[in-house]
Motif scaffolding. Structure first.
Motif, PDB file in Angstrom:
ATOM      1  N   LEU A 254       0.826  -1.206   0.000  1.00 15.24           N
ATOM      2  CA  LEU A 254       0.000   0.000   0.000  1.00 15.24           C
ATOM      3  C   LEU A 254       0.865   1.264   0.000  1.00 15.24           C
ATOM      4  O   LEU A 254       0.610   2.205  -0.762  1.00 15.24           O
ATOM      5  N   ILE A 255       1.893   1.301   0.844  1.00 15.77           N
ATOM      6  CA  ILE A 255       2.775   2.467   0.893  1.00 15.77           C
ATOM      7  C   ILE A 255       3.507   2.640  -0.433  1.00 15.77           C
ATOM      8  O   ILE A 255       3.630   3.756  -0.957  1.00 15.77           O
ATOM      9  N   GLY A 256       3.971   1.536  -1.008  1.00 13.19           N
ATOM     10  CA  GLY A 256       4.652   1.599  -2.288  1.00 13.19           C
ATOM     11  C   GLY A 256       3.739   2.127  -3.383  1.00 13.19           C
ATOM     12  O   GLY A 256       4.161   2.910  -4.244  1.00 13.19           O
ATOM     13  N   ARG A 257       2.476   1.731  -3.350  1.00 11.10           N
ATOM     14  CA  ARG A 257       1.502   2.154  -4.355  1.00 11.10           C
ATOM     15  C   ARG A 257       1.118   3.628  -4.190  1.00 11.10           C
ATOM     16  O   ARG A 257       1.014   4.373  -5.160  1.00 11.10           O
ATOM     17  N   GLU A 258       0.912   4.062  -2.943  1.00 10.51           N
ATOM     18  CA  GLU A 258       0.439   5.419  -2.688  1.00 10.51           C
ATOM     19  C   GLU A 258       1.559   6.461  -2.645  1.00 10.51           C
ATOM     20  O   GLU A 258       1.360   7.608  -3.072  1.00 10.51           O
ATOM     21  N   GLU A 259       2.724   6.067  -2.129  1.00  5.84           N
ATOM     22  CA  GLU A 259       3.782   7.053  -1.878  1.00  5.84           C
ATOM     23  C   GLU A 259       5.064   6.779  -2.644  1.00  5.84           C
ATOM     24  O   GLU A 259       5.999   7.581  -2.581  1.00  5.84           O
ATOM     25  N   GLY A 260       5.110   5.643  -3.329  1.00  4.44           N
ATOM     26  CA  GLY A 260       6.326   5.291  -4.050  1.00  4.44           C
ATOM     27  C   GLY A 260       7.215   4.383  -3.219  1.00  4.44           C
ATOM     28  O   GLY A 260       7.143   4.388  -1.985  1.00  4.44           O
ATOM     29  N   LEU A 261       8.050   3.612  -3.897  1.00  6.54           N
ATOM     30  CA  LEU A 261       8.902   2.651  -3.196  1.00  6.54           C
ATOM     31  C   LEU A 261       9.894   3.331  -2.248  1.00  6.54           C
ATOM     32  O   LEU A 261      10.286   2.753  -1.237  1.00  6.54           O
ATOM     33  N   GLY A 262      10.279   4.557  -2.565  1.00 10.54           N
ATOM     34  CA  GLY A 262      11.211   5.271  -1.706  1.00 10.54           C
ATOM     35  C   GLY A 262      10.662   5.510  -0.312  1.00 10.54           C
ATOM     36  O   GLY A 262      11.423   5.617   0.668  1.00 10.54           O
ATOM     37  N   ALA A 263       9.325   5.583  -0.200  1.00  8.25           N
ATOM     38  CA  ALA A 263       8.696   5.832   1.102  1.00  8.25           C
ATOM     39  C   ALA A 263       8.921   4.667   2.062  1.00  8.25           C
ATOM     40  O   ALA A 263       8.810   4.840   3.283  1.00  8.25           O
ATOM     41  N   LEU A 264       9.218   3.493   1.531  1.00  9.14           N
ATOM     42  CA  LEU A 264       9.462   2.332   2.380  1.00  9.14           C
ATOM     43  C   LEU A 264      10.788   2.451   3.128  1.00  9.14           C
ATOM     44  O   LEU A 264      11.046   1.677   4.054  1.00  9.14           O
ATOM     45  N   TYR A 265      11.596   3.413   2.720  1.00  4.85           N
ATOM     46  CA  TYR A 265      12.869   3.650   3.415  1.00  4.85           C
ATOM     47  C   TYR A 265      12.901   5.026   4.077  1.00  4.85           C
ATOM     48  O   TYR A 265      13.977   5.561   4.335  1.00  4.85           O
ATOM     49  N   LYS A 266      11.719   5.553   4.402  1.00  4.40           N
ATOM     50  CA  LYS A 266      11.678   6.786   5.184  1.00  4.40           C
ATOM     51  C   LYS A 266      12.332   6.541   6.545  1.00  4.40           C
ATOM     52  O   LYS A 266      12.093   5.527   7.187  1.00  4.40           O
TER      53      LYS A 266
END
Length: 314
Positions: A254-266
């Motif tokens: 869901l985070i990857g879809r909504e915010e982009g894969l980069g958001a998974l490394y916030k």
């Protein structure tokens, strides 16, 4: 036949791990506050409030005070000793169990990986409520709602019941399995490739390098699960309302879809700045404490027990 010191029992690893955890936490906790702020931050029309690790640190000190960098540390101080004690104690316990299962006394790469994963799952069972309280205290948007850790617990229980203190259990377990598996497996690999230590200085070097690289690898592996865990634990569950993040892997998608894969490394930078050197500090303190205790036990045994104090099979 060369006599070897009898291996110390698991509780020695427990004590050494507890002491190491407190040292590491006291040194590096502000980076954990920064990590949480960055992980909770969403992109908005006005941009993002925090632009990176240093910017977040400066904003917190300028707008909220230096003491805010240590807000939420009390539950972790209460947790840190049993948490790190569990990490190294469980690693020692599961290491013995897996060597017995595979009928070997050799510590292999596979056994190190399995041991780390099992230790991570064990550690996560005592971590969840403390992590949840810490996140609520670190979140700026909720800071005014709570006066301290006890107030957070009281509010959560009143809103959602005692079971809500274990909100995010499975995502926490995945996070710890990934970090511990990567950490302990990497330490094993690093010990096999680094030059053999023959002096105390070289042993310190090997411990710091192995633990730091292990902390880095563990952080790379578990950051996406940590981002999801933080999001899950920062929201109270309301009966009849489906939570946005239901689990680790669906949350990652869901985070990857909504915010982009980069958001998974916030929050990766402050997280790795804490956990990479923190992993080195942990391993160094554990090994130094264990070595000192081993020597103390050996000296005492030689003084009172004489030659028979020899490891089985030596």
């Amino acid at each position: 036949m060369k006599a070897e010191v009898k291996p110390l029992p698991t509780y020695v690893q427990v004590g050494a791990g507890a002491f190491a955890g407190i040292v590491e936490l006291a040194c590096l906790y502000p980076l954990d506050v920064v990590k949480t702020r960055l992980q909770l931050q969403r992109q908005s029309a006005g941009g993002t409030q925090y632009r990176g690790t240093l910017d977040t640190l400066m904003q917190i000190m300028r707008k909220e005070s230096f003491s805010r960098l240590y807000r939420g540390i009390l539950p972790l101080f209460v947790l840190e000793a049993p948490k790190r004690a569990t990490k190294f104690g469980a690693n020692d316990f599961w290491g013995k169990a897996f060597r017995k299962l595979f009928n070997t006394q050799e510590k292999t790469q596979t056994i190190s990986l399995l041991t780390g994963c099992a230790a991570g799952a064990t550690e996560s069972l005592i971590v969840v409520p403390f992590e949840l309280v810490k996140i609520r205290l670190q979140d700026k948007s909720q800071a005014h709602l709570y006066r301290g850790p006890t107030d957070v617990v009281r509010a959560i229980v009143k809103q959602s019941g005692w079971g809500a203190l274990y909100n995010g259990l499975w995502s926490t377990m995945v996070r710890h399995i990934l970090w511990n598996g990567g950490y302990f497996a990497t330490i094993f690999r690093m010990h096999s490739v680094l030059p053999k230590a023959t002096t105390s200085g070289e042993r310190v070097r090997n411990s710091l390098v192995s633990g730091t690289v292990g902390g880095f690898i563990g952080t790379v592996l578990n950051t996406p699960a940590d981002v999801v865990k933080t999001r899950i634990q920062n929201v109270d569950r309301v009966q009849g309302v489906a939570p946005k993040y239901r689990g680790t892997f669906s949350g990652i998608a869901l985070i990857g879809r909504e915010e982009g894969l980069g958001a998974l490394y916030k929050g990766f930078t402050p997280k790795v700045l804490r956990l990479a050197p923190g992993g080195g500090i942990l391993l160094l303190v554990v090994e130094v404490r264990t070595t000192l205790l081993t020597q103390a036990v050996s000296d005492h045994a030689r003084r009172w027990l004489g030659p028979p104090y020899i490891a089985p099979g030596a």
